[in-house]
Design a protein around this motif. Structure first.
Motif, PDB file in Angstrom:
ATOM      1  N   ALA A 152       0.827  -1.209   0.000  1.00 48.35           N
ATOM      2  CA  ALA A 152       0.000   0.000   0.000  1.00 48.35           C
ATOM      3  C   ALA A 152       0.862   1.260   0.000  1.00 48.35           C
ATOM      4  O   ALA A 152       0.584   2.222  -0.728  1.00 48.35           O
ATOM      5  CB  ALA A 152      -0.929  -0.001   1.213  1.00 48.35           C
ATOM      6  N   ILE A 153       1.918   1.253   0.814  1.00 44.79           N
ATOM      7  CA  ILE A 153       2.810   2.408   0.875  1.00 44.79           C
ATOM      8  C   ILE A 153       3.436   2.672  -0.496  1.00 44.79           C
ATOM      9  O   ILE A 153       3.417   3.804  -1.011  1.00 44.79           O
ATOM     10  CB  ILE A 153       3.920   2.181   1.927  1.00 44.79           C
ATOM     11  N   LEU A 154       4.004   1.629  -1.115  1.00 37.76           N
ATOM     12  CA  LEU A 154       4.711   1.805  -2.378  1.00 37.76           C
ATOM     13  C   LEU A 154       3.760   2.136  -3.526  1.00 37.76           C
ATOM     14  O   LEU A 154       4.042   3.025  -4.341  1.00 37.76           O
ATOM     15  CB  LEU A 154       5.512   0.542  -2.695  1.00 37.76           C
ATOM     16  N   PHE A 155       2.647   1.412  -3.602  1.00 34.28           N
ATOM     17  CA  PHE A 155       1.707   1.632  -4.701  1.00 34.28           C
ATOM     18  C   PHE A 155       1.133   3.046  -4.652  1.00 34.28           C
ATOM     19  O   PHE A 155       1.072   3.743  -5.686  1.00 34.28           O
ATOM     20  CB  PHE A 155       0.577   0.598  -4.626  1.00 34.28           C
ATOM     21  N   CYS A 156       0.753   3.490  -3.475  1.00 31.88           N
ATOM     22  CA  CYS A 156       0.139   4.821  -3.345  1.00 31.88           C
ATOM     23  C   CYS A 156       1.181   5.942  -3.391  1.00 31.88           C
ATOM     24  O   CYS A 156       0.914   7.024  -3.918  1.00 31.88           O
ATOM     25  CB  CYS A 156      -0.682   4.884  -2.061  1.00 31.88           C
ATOM     26  N   LEU A 157       2.376   5.681  -2.852  1.00 29.30           N
ATOM     27  CA  LEU A 157       3.459   6.652  -2.990  1.00 29.30           C
ATOM     28  C   LEU A 157       3.798   6.852  -4.462  1.00 29.30           C
ATOM     29  O   LEU A 157       4.173   7.962  -4.881  1.00 29.30           O
ATOM     30  CB  LEU A 157       4.684   6.174  -2.221  1.00 29.30           C
ATOM     31  N   GLY A 158       3.647   5.792  -5.246  1.00 26.87           N
ATOM     32  CA  GLY A 158       3.889   5.901  -6.681  1.00 26.87           C
ATOM     33  C   GLY A 158       3.009   6.954  -7.332  1.00 26.87           C
ATOM     34  O   GLY A 158       3.465   7.698  -8.212  1.00 26.87           O
ATOM     35  N   PHE A 159       1.752   7.054  -6.914  1.00 32.14           N
ATOM     36  CA  PHE A 159       0.861   8.089  -7.448  1.00 32.14           C
ATOM     37  C   PHE A 159       1.340   9.491  -7.058  1.00 32.14           C
ATOM     38  O   PHE A 159       1.267  10.429  -7.856  1.00 32.14           O
ATOM     39  CB  PHE A 159      -0.566   7.871  -6.945  1.00 32.14           C
ATOM     40  N   VAL A 160       1.818   9.619  -5.831  1.00 28.45           N
ATOM     41  CA  VAL A 160       2.294  10.930  -5.363  1.00 28.45           C
ATOM     42  C   VAL A 160       3.512  11.362  -6.165  1.00 28.45           C
ATOM     43  O   VAL A 160       3.603  12.512  -6.620  1.00 28.45           O
ATOM     44  CB  VAL A 160       2.623  10.871  -3.851  1.00 28.45           C
ATOM     45  N   VAL A 161       4.461  10.461  -6.344  1.00 33.06           N
ATOM     46  CA  VAL A 161       5.660  10.770  -7.127  1.00 33.06           C
ATOM     47  C   VAL A 161       5.288  11.058  -8.579  1.00 33.06           C
ATOM     48  O   VAL A 161       5.818  12.004  -9.194  1.00 33.06           O
ATOM     49  CB  VAL A 161       6.672   9.604  -7.040  1.00 33.06           C
ATOM     50  N   ALA A 162       4.375  10.267  -9.141  1.00 29.45           N
ATOM     51  CA  ALA A 162       3.940  10.487 -10.515  1.00 29.45           C
ATOM     52  C   ALA A 162       3.264  11.849 -10.666  1.00 29.45           C
ATOM     53  O   ALA A 162       3.431  12.524 -11.694  1.00 29.45           O
ATOM     54  CB  ALA A 162       2.988   9.377 -10.950  1.00 29.45           C
ATOM     55  N   ALA A 163       2.512  12.276  -9.666  1.00 25.25           N
ATOM     56  CA  ALA A 163       1.877  13.598  -9.708  1.00 25.25           C
ATOM     57  C   ALA A 163       2.935  14.700  -9.800  1.00 25.25           C
ATOM     58  O   ALA A 163       2.767  15.685 -10.530  1.00 25.25           O
ATOM     59  CB  ALA A 163       1.004  13.801  -8.475  1.00 25.25           C
ATOM     60  N   LEU A 164       4.032  14.519  -9.074  1.00 23.16           N
ATOM     61  CA  LEU A 164       5.144  15.478  -9.158  1.00 23.16           C
ATOM     62  C   LEU A 164       5.733  15.486 -10.567  1.00 23.16           C
ATOM     63  O   LEU A 164       6.060  16.548 -11.110  1.00 23.16           O
ATOM     64  CB  LEU A 164       6.221  15.107  -8.131  1.00 23.16           C
ATOM     65  N   GLY A 165       5.854  14.298 -11.164  1.00 18.42           N
ATOM     66  CA  GLY A 165       6.371  14.210 -12.519  1.00 18.42           C
ATOM     67  C   GLY A 165       5.474  14.899 -13.527  1.00 18.42           C
ATOM     68  O   GLY A 165       5.954  15.546 -14.467  1.00 18.42           O
ATOM     69  N   VAL A 166       4.164  14.772 -13.359  1.00 23.51           N
ATOM     70  CA  VAL A 166       3.217  15.451 -14.252  1.00 23.51           C
ATOM     71  C   VAL A 166       3.315  16.956 -14.063  1.00 23.51           C
ATOM     72  O   VAL A 166       3.346  17.734 -15.028  1.00 23.51           O
ATOM     73  CB  VAL A 166       1.781  14.962 -13.993  1.00 23.51           C
ATOM     74  N   GLN A 167       3.369  17.401 -12.823  1.00 25.64           N
ATOM     75  CA  GLN A 167       3.423  18.831 -12.517  1.00 25.64           C
ATOM     76  C   GLN A 167       4.672  19.488 -13.122  1.00 25.64           C
ATOM     77  O   GLN A 167       4.611  20.614 -13.627  1.00 25.64           O
ATOM     78  CB  GLN A 167       3.405  19.037 -10.999  1.00 25.64           C
ATOM     79  N   THR A 168       5.793  18.781 -13.084  1.00 22.85           N
ATOM     80  CA  THR A 168       7.048  19.322 -13.605  1.00 22.85           C
ATOM     81  C   THR A 168       7.336  18.866 -15.034  1.00 22.85           C
ATOM     82  O   THR A 168       8.357  19.245 -15.612  1.00 22.85           O
ATOM     83  CB  THR A 168       8.230  18.883 -12.709  1.00 22.85           C
TER      84      THR A 168
END
Length: 471
Positions: free
Chosen positions: A103-119
């Motif tokens: 759960a930590i890794l899968f959901c953290l992946g969305f957070v990191v991906a959101a940063l990638g989209v933003q930048t």
């Protein structure tokens, strides 16, 4: 928190119903199964700079669909790789800690991906949804398998089918959820950033529900009135444990590796190209002006295949409890071979209903293969390391995820370049898929009980068992 996650603190108390474990597994698999619905983000991700989804191509600097497609491919690669790498760890620490880590890794992946989209940094998106999310996928996928098999020694196919059905059906939740959130948020980047962050929260809550609910059976627990099948003379169900390190040295492991690889290769290539295939094989030029399959109808076809993919995981795995694992796979390969040979005939006839029906059956067996293989491994190698062995075997999925689409897309493109009409460009591919299934039939036919020299000694079984467990 650490003690709450410890395996010994997840042992079921007296009176605990084993039927609470499948919903726990289902909660995790429905979450990580979102990866099958990731394609709803592909077009928006490829138009971030242009800001216009109706444009045929993105603006200069936009990512191509091929580049965006790497996210899905990387995620599936790390699913198989992490399953193989961390299988022993999963057996040792138990399902709750594994589900929590997933759960930590899968959901953290969305957070990191959101940063990638933003930048607008693709490598960050791949790191998030592909690498971190992919490792979370692998851990979440195998986390309940060993536990379910130990809770349901009398019906292992039914138990794993109920859980793995969720992975196949994850897109039925993930796709509309992602689309609805992007529509609701709107604005910059098509609302992908807040959508990713929201999905991280939603899926974390759902996966933690599964982690909180899951339990492992107490030592020497077994269902009331159950007698192991081996005592009734079924030689294909072993009462002897085999450690994961020994299992990979057996011919049975590599035969089952081939069985899974060939079954998945034949299905996943078609699944990834289903929309384009049905539109090209049943276009206006084939059926008549205005009668061809539209993009909307093709999307409905893909959705129907997803339903059969999901339902097949439950139907075929539970059926294997009655028929046996080996006969079930013989049906997969024999019936699949016939259907793949017939698909081009359905296209030439043309018969759209038979084409749709044929592929629905094929995709049900594709899903059924995923759900039946854990029980097949349990029959061959016992329960002591079945989760770790399953993890190693999932490398076949990673390989098939690359080979299947390459076969379908490569032969289609080569046929079209050679002047073959698009409607007929899949005939060679379908014949190749049928031949692959024939090879799979032979591999399955060669499976025999594991030789005694591979059985684990009592000391090896003791060392291989998780702390506090003596199955």
């Amino acid at each position: 928190m650490a003690s709450f996650l410890d395996r010994e603190n997840t042992v079921a108390p007296p009176g605990y119903s084993r039927w609470l474990v499948p919903p726990a597994a289902l909660a995790v698999h429905l979450s990580i199964g979102q990866i099958y619905g990731y394609s709803v983000f592909n077009k928006p991700l490829s138009h971030l700079l242009s800001g216009d989804l109706n444009a045929k191509t993105g603006a200069p600097g936009d990512w191509s669909l091929v580049q965006v497609g790497l996210i899905f491919s990387v995620a599936l690669f790390f699913l198989g790789a992490s399953s193989a790498l961390f299988g022993k760890w999963v057996e040792r620490v138990g399902p709750r800690r594994t589900m929590f880590t997933s759960a930590i890794l899968f959901c953290l992946g969305f957070v990191v991906a959101a940063l990638g989209v933003q930048t607008h940094q693709l490598w960050i998106v791949i790191l998030g949804n592909g690498v971190l999310g992919g490792i979370g996928l692998g851990l979440g996928y195998i986390s309940p398998v060993s536990t379910l098999i130990k809770w349901f020694p009398d019906r292992p196919g039914l138990a794993t089918g109920m859980a793995i059905m969720g992975f196949g059906g994850g897109a039925l939740i993930g796709s509309p959820l992602g689309t609805s959130l992007m529509t609701a948020y709107g604005g910059a980047n098509f609302g992908i950033v807040p959508t990713f962050l929201t999905m991280a929260v939603v899926y974390f809550v759902l996966m933690m529900f599964g982690a909180f609910l899951v339990r492992v059976p107490a030592d020497n627990w077994k269902p009331d009135g159950w007698t192991p099948a081996v005592q009734s003379g079924n030689a294909m169900i072993s009462s002897h444990g085999v450690t994961v390190d020994q299992a990979v040295r057996t011919p049975q492991f590599w035969l089952l590796f081939a069985v899974l690889f060939l079954n998945v290769t034949a299905g996943i290539g078609v699944l990834g190209q289903a929309s384009v295939m049905i539109q090209e094989m049943f276009s206006d030029s084939v059926l008549g002006a205005g009668k061809g399959v539209t993009a909307a109808a093709a999307a409905g076809f893909v959705g129907l295949l997803s339903i059969f993919n999901m339902a097949g995981r439950f139907f075929w795995s539970s059926t294997s409890d009655r028929l046996g694992r080996k006969p079930t796979y013989m049906i997969f390969f024999a019936l699949g071979t016939v259907l793949y040979f017939l698909v081009p005939v359905f296209g030439r006839t043309p018969s759209l209903p038979l084409f749709v029906a044929g592929f629905c059956v094929i995709l049900s067996m594709y899903g059924g293969g995923f759900a039946t293989i854990p029980a097949y491994l349990r029959d061959m190698f016992g329960t002591i390391n079945v989760g770790a062995i399953h993890g190693r075997l999932l490398l076949a999925w990673s390989a098939a995820a690359i080979v299947g689409p390459l076969l379908v897309n490569g032969f289609r493109d080569s046929q079209i370049k050679a002047g073959v009409p698009a409607a007929q460009a899949y005939s060679t591919t379908m014949d190749i898929m049928a031949v692959l299934l024939i090879v799979g039939f032979v591999a399955n036919l060669l499976v025999r009980p594991v030789a005694e020299r591979f059985w684990a000694s009592p000391e090896q079984l003791k060392n291989a068992a998780p702390a506090g467990a003596h199955d």
